[in-house]
Design a protein around this motif. Structure first.
Motif, short mmCIF file in Angstrom:
data_model
loop_
_atom_site.label_atom_id
_atom_site.label_comp_id
_atom_site.label_asym_id
_atom_site.label_seq_id
_atom_site.Cartn_x
_atom_site.Cartn_y
_atom_site.Cartn_z
N GLU A 127 0.81 -1.21 0.00
CA GLU A 127 0.00 0.00 0.00
C GLU A 127 0.85 1.27 0.00
OE1 GLU A 127 -2.95 -0.02 3.10
OE2 GLU A 127 -3.64 -2.02 2.53
N ASP A 131 -10.82 -3.52 -5.78
CA ASP A 131 -10.68 -2.35 -4.89
C ASP A 131 -9.35 -1.63 -5.07
OD1 ASP A 131 -8.93 -4.17 -3.76
OD2 ASP A 131 -9.84 -4.11 -1.77
N ARG A 136 -6.39 -2.88 -4.50
CA ARG A 136 -5.36 -3.43 -3.62
C ARG A 136 -4.81 -4.71 -4.21
NH1 ARG A 136 -7.57 -2.56 2.55
NH2 ARG A 136 -7.40 -0.30 2.49
#
Length: 123
Positions: free
Chosen positions: A47, A104, A106
């Protein structure tokens, strides 16, 4: 000792395999050591440093094969991260798997992560 992980782009992973060792990505070379993540740190590393990237591989490393050049040092959030003060030999690689982006945005990695059992221990 639990498996540690290196996130590489596809070109770096191909070069690493061909050369038999990896001196580091540009950030590693600038910092003087190769950055790794423990299993519980992989998602945060993805992330923070690799968001949205589609060309990534998660490479599982056997830390016991790295000797005294592997140091666990305080980094992000006060957590201990593995750092290697030497080139990474291909012989220390347990396995590698491509990462994909989920709907999403990710990254999705198989769980358990490559090279670990469901409890986070080296397989």
């Amino acid at each position: 000792m639990s498996t540690i992980y290196k996130i590489l782009d596809a070109a770096a992973w191909e070069t690493f395999q061909a050369a038999g060792s990896f001196a580091g990505a540009p950030v590693d070379l600038a910092d003087g050591y190769i950055h790794f993540s423990a299993g519980h740190q992989v998602a945060g590393t993805l992330e923070k440093h690799f968001a949205g990237r589609v060309d990534l591989w998660l490479v599982a490393i056997h830390p016991g094969l790295l000797g005294d050049a592997l140091k666990w040092e305080v980094s992000r959030g006060g957590d201990l991260f593995p750092h290697l003060y030497a080139a990474l030999p291909l012989s220390a690689v347990i396995t590698a798997a491509p990462l994909v982006l989920g709907a999403d945005g990710r990254h999705i990695a198989s769980w358990p992560l490559p090279g670990e059992d469901r409890n986070g221990a080296s397989a």
